[in-house]
Design an enzyme around this catalytic site. Structure first.
Site, mmCIF file in Angstrom:
data_model
loop_
_atom_site.group_PDB
_atom_site.id
_atom_site.type_symbol
_atom_site.label_atom_id
_atom_site.label_comp_id
_atom_site.label_asym_id
_atom_site.label_seq_id
_atom_site.Cartn_x
_atom_site.Cartn_y
_atom_site.Cartn_z
ATOM 1 N N GLU A 307 0.816 -1.213 0.000
ATOM 2 C CA GLU A 307 0.000 0.000 0.000
ATOM 3 C C GLU A 307 0.852 1.267 0.000
ATOM 4 O O GLU A 307 0.621 2.196 0.772
ATOM 5 C CB GLU A 307 -0.963 -0.003 1.202
ATOM 6 C CG GLU A 307 -1.936 -1.169 1.177
ATOM 7 C CD GLU A 307 -2.937 -1.182 2.315
ATOM 8 O OE1 GLU A 307 -2.621 -0.673 3.401
ATOM 9 O OE2 GLU A 307 -4.031 -1.723 2.116
ATOM 10 N N ASP A 381 -8.492 -8.953 4.432
ATOM 11 C CA ASP A 381 -8.215 -7.848 5.341
ATOM 12 C C ASP A 381 -9.176 -7.742 6.513
ATOM 13 O O ASP A 381 -10.083 -6.914 6.480
ATOM 14 C CB ASP A 381 -8.238 -6.530 4.554
ATOM 15 C CG ASP A 381 -7.499 -5.425 5.281
ATOM 16 O OD1 ASP A 381 -6.937 -5.711 6.354
ATOM 17 O OD2 ASP A 381 -7.477 -4.298 4.773
ATOM 18 N N GLU A 409 -12.288 -1.847 12.409
ATOM 19 C CA GLU A 409 -12.297 -1.139 11.129
ATOM 20 C C GLU A 409 -13.445 -1.598 10.228
ATOM 21 O O GLU A 409 -14.105 -0.788 9.594
ATOM 22 C CB GLU A 409 -10.949 -1.364 10.420
ATOM 23 C CG GLU A 409 -10.914 -0.803 9.017
ATOM 24 C CD GLU A 409 -9.587 -1.028 8.300
ATOM 25 O OE1 GLU A 409 -8.669 -1.611 8.907
ATOM 26 O OE2 GLU A 409 -9.490 -0.625 7.131
HETATM 27 C C1 BDP Z 1 -5.995 -2.056 6.066
HETATM 28 C C2 BDP Z 1 -6.285 -0.682 6.557
HETATM 29 C C3 BDP Z 1 -5.126 0.260 6.420
HETATM 30 C C4 BDP Z 1 -3.879 -0.395 6.986
HETATM 31 C C5 BDP Z 1 -3.648 -1.724 6.324
HETATM 32 C C6 BDP Z 1 -2.504 -2.505 6.942
HETATM 33 O O1 BDP Z 1 -7.396 -0.183 5.844
HETATM 34 O O2 BDP Z 1 -5.444 1.444 7.089
HETATM 35 O O3 BDP Z 1 -2.787 0.422 6.796
HETATM 36 O O4 BDP Z 1 -4.781 -2.543 6.477
HETATM 37 O O5 BDP Z 1 -2.801 -3.431 7.693
HETATM 38 O O6 BDP Z 1 -6.934 -2.869 6.687
HETATM 39 O O7 BDP Z 1 -1.365 -2.214 6.677
#
Ligand code: BDP
Length: 721
Positions: A307, A381, A409
């Site tokens: 990401e 996730d 989340e």
């Molecule tokens: C996702 C989240 C994000 C996190 C990412 C992670 O939306 O904010 O940075 O995972 O775990 O669930 O790195």
């Protein structure tokens, strides 16, 4: 103070809400007064005084906890005594007399460095209750366990408890930024007041450590995985050191997230290539600098090439190159590296669920000994429900660390009552078959399956500056439950719920039984009204607040809900069998075979693995569309039942917590209906079928649901909005 004044002060405090606020703040460490005289007698006759063997900050902390609790339980002081009958004796093995050490030899052989014994013994020919361990931290854990026995109203006359943690690194991950915002945080701002550290030490830091120690958590990563390299600079290291000093007596090590490009961002180097000698030296020097200030620093947590975070791939190097380079820096100091396997790329056309496995499994056995590969519980996730991550069944030669998300989340933020240990337990008890049948995820994680030296479990914290730490009063149960499962991943979530309720509210069975049932069902309820039958990731994007199954226009395909549900006029679901992405092949044969056909796939995972026609006949004789619709409805009905249950609990709970939960349940009901209505309005365009009679028509049309915008939903990174 005389009794009358005492009452007036109490009345005054409670009328301004201070006592009630305190109840939320005190978490599961309420130490409520024991009024039953028989019970009180059981405790006070068995314990006449406290005796410490040896001295250390940790022993002091243990003794203080017991003293405060004693006051609170019995309105009585427990005195330090050096001799006498019925003493509560605290001390590590080395402080015991050689005779006692000998007597307890076989018991000591059963515990590890952090384990403890609580036992009736005879000291100088007098009966005593001994809390002992191989280390002072073990004594502290034993002290909390002893107090828990009292909180649960257990008889202590013949107390005999032996316990040890089954996992070594039991760690909270704070996704806290240096500006005190918390990514995916729904309980206020970060509790770390970076600006005023190191001088200002808030009482919350100590209470945070106490709470964690009481459930055996022994590490905290202070900063967000989306890391800021500033935390590795000298002024911040001073601040981290101040926190580490508060946490040390409680056995809690601090860790930091390491931004892979830190050597560049510091201005020192013009590369962060892990195979470059200068880069290696930079990290070694950095580790030396940190350890000079914080000798028990735990190590680094790294999110690399995920990401948008920098990582070794930027230099054509692998995750192994990156992780092993960092371990060289911390290993000489006894530190570890937790390297995350949460990777996927918009440039990879493969199913996102497959990507982490494809990238990491070839590295099995190639990481250095002090690396833990940190794997999320599922391959996508932190969804309300996911099958376990296939990596757990495919890297037997690598220490794998579990990553759970405690902050909600994808499960309604801090406004929905969801008891997560149910979810955690489901993953931990799943069979990976990595070493044949009975190879549960729990056995992978605790290292027993392949004899691992290093083991760990991480939980993304749900803690913030809210007076009660977690926003929702029941959010505390998820922090508590994570700690309990990190200590013992085989624990039954029923036991966790029951203990937590008794310690947090009351032992009254008329409260505990119905509220426990409500908690245990709550996870399935949220699955029903958000993502039934294996649907996943259909939350509105960015903030993940509420439904957004229609979202289709984000630049990264795998950030769009349509990518996951694939609803069209033919049907719905993600085909992960051979005819589709074949992600199923990443699981061991018994699973891959069983789930290859929709008939033999557990219905809870149906649409995770299969794209099925709307009129597909399900086990109950009704078709898929009917089942999707009625399951959404069941979810809504179950929230109503939760409200009914809670309404009957008013007399057992203090006004403030009662009211807060009541109001939050109303929000949950409203949002459950919103989920049902928005998702059914959207999917109905494709199914082209009527809603079952038991399901009301959506309150608004689809355009209305699509038009809802929440630019200030909490927890989001501004750049992701
Ligand atoms: C996702 C989240 C994000 C996190 C990412 C992670 O939306 O904010 O940075 O995972 O775990 O669930 O790195």
């Amino acid at each position: 103070m005389n009794i009358k004044r005492h009452i007036i002060v109490l009345f005054f405090l409670s009328s301004i809400g201070i006592l009630n606020a305190q109840k939320g703040y005190d978490l599961w460490l309420q130490y409520s007064e024991i009024s039953d005289s028989q019970l009180k007698n059981n405790y006070t006759s068995n314990i006449k005084g406290l005796k410490l063997l040896g001295s250390s900050a940790t022993l002091d902390v243990s003794a203080n906890e017991i003293k405060n609790a004693w006051n609170s339980f019995f309105d009585q002081e427990i005195k330090n005594l050096t001799e006498g009958e019925n003493l509560l004796v605290l001390g590590s093995k080395d402080e015991l007399s050689p005779a006692l050490q000998e007597e307890l030899k076989s018991e000591f052989a059963k515990i590890n460095e952090e384990g403890f014994l609580i036992k009736k013994v005879s000291i100088a020919n007098k009966p005593a209750i001994l809390i002992t361990a191989k280390s002072d931290i073990g004594v502290l854990y034993g002290s909390f366990r002893f107090l828990k026995e009292i909180q649960l109203h257990n008889d202590i006359s013949d107390i005999d408890i032996i316990d040890s943690p089954k996992i070594q690194k039991r760690v909270l991950n704070h996704w806290d930024n240096l500006d005190r915002t918390v990514e995916r945080g729904y309980a206020g701002f970060s509790i770390w007041d970076w600006h005023l550290l190191p001088q200002l030490i808030k009482p919350e830091y100590k209470d945070y450590a106490r709470a964690n120690a009481s459930i055996g958590i022994n590490g905290t990563v202070l900063t967000n995985v989306n890391a800021n390299s500033l935390v590795l600079t000298a002024p911040y290291i001073e601040k981290v050191k101040a926190l580490a000093e508060v946490f040390r007596p409680y056995g809690i090590q601090v860790y930091l997230t390491a931004r892979f490009s830190a050597p560049l961002e510091s201005g020192d180097l013009d590369t962060a290539d892990p195979l470059n000698d200068e880069v290696r030296k930079w990290w070694k020097d950095k580790a030396d600098e940190i350890y000079a200030e914080i000798p028990d620093f735990g190590g680094f947590l790294v999110k690399a090439n995920s990401e948008g975070q920098p990582g070794p791939n930027n230099y054509g190097r692998s995750h192994v190159d990156g992780a092993n380079m960092l371990t060289e820096a911390v290993a000489p100091h006894g530190g570890i590296v937790m390297w995350r396997a949460f990777v996927y790329s918009e440039h990879d056309p493969a199913d996102r669920a497959k990507q982490a496995y494809s990238e990491f499994v070839p590295f099995d056995g190639k990481f250095q000994d002090n690396v833990l590969v940190q794997v999320k519980n599922g391959a996508i996730d932190f969804q309300p429900r996911e099958p376990f991550h296939p990596i757990f069944g495919a890297m037997p030669d690598t220490p794998l660390m579990m990553e759970f998300q405690i902050t909600q989340e994808y499960l309604g933020f801090s406004s929905h009552l969801v008891f997560l240990p149910k979810l955690f337990e489901e993953t931990l008890q799943s069979d990976t078959y990595v070493k044949g049948e009975n190879s549960s995820v729990a056995k992978v994680i605790d290292g027993t399956l392949s004899n691992k030296k290093l083991t760990g479990m991480a939980g993304v914290a749900n803690i913030g500056t809210e007076k009660n730490w977690t926003g929702h009063p029941f959010g505390q149960a998820n922090w508590y439950g994570f700690g309990r499962l990190a200590w013992d991943p085989y624990l039954d979530s029923k036991k966790i719920a029951e203990d937590w309720l008794k310690m947090t509210f009351t032992n009254n069975p008329e409260f505990v039984q119905p509220v426990k049932d409500m908690m245990l069902d709550s996870r399935e309820t949220v699955v029903k009204y958000m993502t039934p039958l294996g649907l996943h990731h259909i939350m509105d994007t960015g903030h993940h607040y509420g439904p957004g199954p229609w979202v289709s226009e984000l630049s990264r395909p795998e950030w769009n809900p349509v990518y996951y549900h694939k609803a069209n006029s033919e049907g719905i679901g993600f085909d992960r069998t051979k005819s589709g992405s074949n992600a199923l092949a990443q699981y061991a044969d018994p699973i891959a075979e069983k789930y290859s056909s929709p008939e033999t796939t557990p219905e809870k995972y149906l649409l995770w693995f299969h794209h099925l026609p709307w009129d597909y006949q399900m086990e109950n004789g009704n078709n898929l569309w009917f089942n999707i619709a009625t399951t959404y409805q069941e979810g809504v009905d179950e929230v109503r039942n939760m409200i009914d249950t809670w309404e009957k609990m008013e007399k057992y709970v203090d006004e403030q917590r009662y009211q807060k939960v009541s109001m939050l349940l109303q929000i949950q009901l409203k949002e459950a209906k919103w989920w049902r209505d928005a998702c059914l309005a959207y999917f109905q365009q494709f199914s082209n079928m009527e809603l079952p009679e038991s399901v009301p028509a959506p309150e608004h049309n689809l355009e209305y649901y699509k038009s809802l915008k929440f630019p200030f939903a909490p927890g989001i990174r501004p750049s992701w909005n």
